[in-house]
Design a protein around this motif. Structure first.
Motif, short mmCIF file in Angstrom:
data_model
loop_
_atom_site.label_atom_id
_atom_site.label_comp_id
_atom_site.label_asym_id
_atom_site.label_seq_id
_atom_site.Cartn_x
_atom_site.Cartn_y
_atom_site.Cartn_z
N ALA A 1 -6.18 -0.64 8.04
CA ALA A 1 -5.41 -1.13 6.89
C ALA A 1 -6.31 -1.42 5.70
O ALA A 1 -5.95 -1.15 4.54
CB ALA A 1 -4.63 -2.38 7.28
N THR B 1 0.82 -1.19 0.00
CA THR B 1 0.00 0.00 0.00
C THR B 1 0.87 1.25 0.00
O THR B 1 1.81 1.37 0.78
CB THR B 1 -0.91 0.02 1.24
OG1 THR B 1 -1.71 -1.16 1.25
CG2 THR B 1 -1.82 1.23 1.22
N ALA C 1 -0.90 0.48 12.35
CA ALA C 1 -1.74 -0.10 11.29
C ALA C 1 -1.33 0.40 9.92
O ALA C 1 -1.62 -0.25 8.90
CB ALA C 1 -3.20 0.23 11.55
N LYS D 1 2.06 4.75 0.97
CA LYS D 1 1.95 5.37 2.29
C LYS D 1 1.70 6.88 2.24
O LYS D 1 1.35 7.47 3.24
CB LYS D 1 3.23 5.11 3.10
CG LYS D 1 3.54 3.63 3.32
CD LYS D 1 2.51 2.97 4.21
CE LYS D 1 2.96 1.59 4.71
NZ LYS D 1 3.04 0.57 3.66
N GLN E 1 -6.88 -2.29 13.88
CA GLN E 1 -5.76 -2.16 12.94
C GLN E 1 -6.12 -2.73 11.57
O GLN E 1 -5.77 -2.16 10.53
CB GLN E 1 -4.52 -2.84 13.50
CG GLN E 1 -3.89 -2.09 14.66
CD GLN E 1 -2.74 -2.84 15.28
OE1 GLN E 1 -2.82 -4.04 15.53
NE2 GLN E 1 -1.64 -2.14 15.52
N ASP F 1 1.49 0.29 8.71
CA ASP F 1 2.49 -0.63 8.18
C ASP F 1 1.94 -2.03 7.95
O ASP F 1 2.69 -2.95 7.60
CB ASP F 1 3.69 -0.72 9.13
CG ASP F 1 4.47 0.58 9.20
OD1 ASP F 1 4.60 1.24 8.16
OD2 ASP F 1 4.92 0.94 10.31
N LEU F 2 0.65 -2.20 8.15
CA LEU F 2 0.01 -3.50 7.95
C LEU F 2 -0.49 -3.61 6.51
O LEU F 2 -1.44 -2.94 6.13
CB LEU F 2 -1.15 -3.68 8.94
CG LEU F 2 -2.00 -4.94 8.79
CD1 LEU F 2 -1.15 -6.19 8.98
CD2 LEU F 2 -3.17 -4.91 9.78
N ASP F 3 0.16 -4.45 5.72
CA ASP F 3 -0.27 -4.67 4.34
C ASP F 3 -1.09 -5.95 4.28
O ASP F 3 -0.57 -7.06 4.44
CB ASP F 3 0.94 -4.77 3.41
CG ASP F 3 1.56 -3.42 3.11
OD1 ASP F 3 0.79 -2.51 2.76
OD2 ASP F 3 2.78 -3.28 3.25
#
Length: 280
Positions: free
Chosen positions: A238, A2, A265, A4, A234, A267-269
């Protein structure tokens, strides 16, 4: 992976995971005020974690605790890359709930008051928030939006946004001046989201973690969260960012721990299987 970041209005680079300031001062508009020192700590930690987009409003306050005053106390002098967005239009009733709408001749005063309270010479982004607590549509916004367009021409506002609107109102506004962002309650209107993405307009949902017609199923969120070893909140953040590169998330909180959870969240792909389960 994703993306950023997002280019707001084509010239302001911001992280897509920002911060909504309403809960700094209160949990709800009719609830008790929160501890201002806690709000200051949240804001300072948010900037430390890389948040550079704060969404606020002059009517975010309760019992003498006001989000804009907390922002200035915590963060001024502001980092060069910090984008502070405000909303104007709603007027507070005697009970402290925003239940009235400003006339066109009142909007300039609302913008200049927010500038003064925050200690800014220019707002990076100002939204015209229209309607009450009901859904978008059903009224013209042209006369009011034109006032904000005048303030943009004068240099008090860099970019313009609109909030709680439908496609017809977006078209009405775009005929007057460029629209950089749309802030609506949720992402059920996928056609409007697609229009924003095609035009390079940010789409900024509020009621991120429940309410406002959010369509994500709690059981599905819980299953994906358990599989990924994260919280359901989270996963929801995301999944929102995964909807479109034009979506900006602005989860709000009055807790540093919750803030850190929200920012993580970003950094949560989520993978294809996760997204298929969440939005079958």
């Amino acid at each position: 992976m994703t993306t950023k970041i997002f280019s707001l209005g084509g010239d302001l680079t911001i992280n897509r995971l920002g911060f909504g300031a309403m809960r700094l001062a209160m949990s709800t508009f009719d609830g008790p005020p929160r501890d201002p020192e806690a709000g200051i700590a949240v804001l300072r930690r948010a900037v430390e974690l890389g948040v550079n987009h704060i969404d606020t409003a002059g009517f975010y306050g309760r019992g003498g605790v006001w989000a804009n005053e907390l922002i200035r106390t915590a963060l001024a002098p502001y980092p060069d890359d910090l984008v502070i967005a405000t909303k104007v239009g709603p007027l507070l009733a005697d009970n402290g709930v925003p239940s009235g709408q400003a006339r066109p001749d009142q909007l300039r005063g609302l913008v200049t008051t927010d500038l003064r309270t925050l200690g800014l010479d220019q707002f990076p982004l100002v939204y015209l928030r229209v309607g009450g607590m009901s859904g978008p549509g059903g009224e013209s916004i042209g006369e009011r939006f034109a006032v904000l367009a005048e303030l943009r021409a004068e240099g008090l506002i860099r970019h313009l946004g609109i909030s709680n609107v439908d496609a017809a109102q977006l078209a009405e506004a775009r005929a007057i001046a460029p629209v950089a962002a749309v802030q609506n309650a949720h992402t059920e209107d996928m056609a409007l989201l697609a229009e924003c993405e095609a035009a390079g307009i940010a789409f900024v949902p509020y009621f991120l973690l429940g309410g406002g017609g959010n369509a994500l199923d709690v059981a599905r969120l819980d299953r994906v969260a358990a599989r990924r070893g994260v919280t359901a909140s989270q996963v929801q953040i995301a999944s929102l960012l995964a909807l479109s590169p034009s979506v900006l998330a602005i989860p709000g909180t009055g807790s540093v721990d919750h803030l850190e959870e929200n920012v993580a969240a970003g950094d949560l792909d989520l993978d294809a299987d996760d997204l298929a389960e969440l939005r079958p």
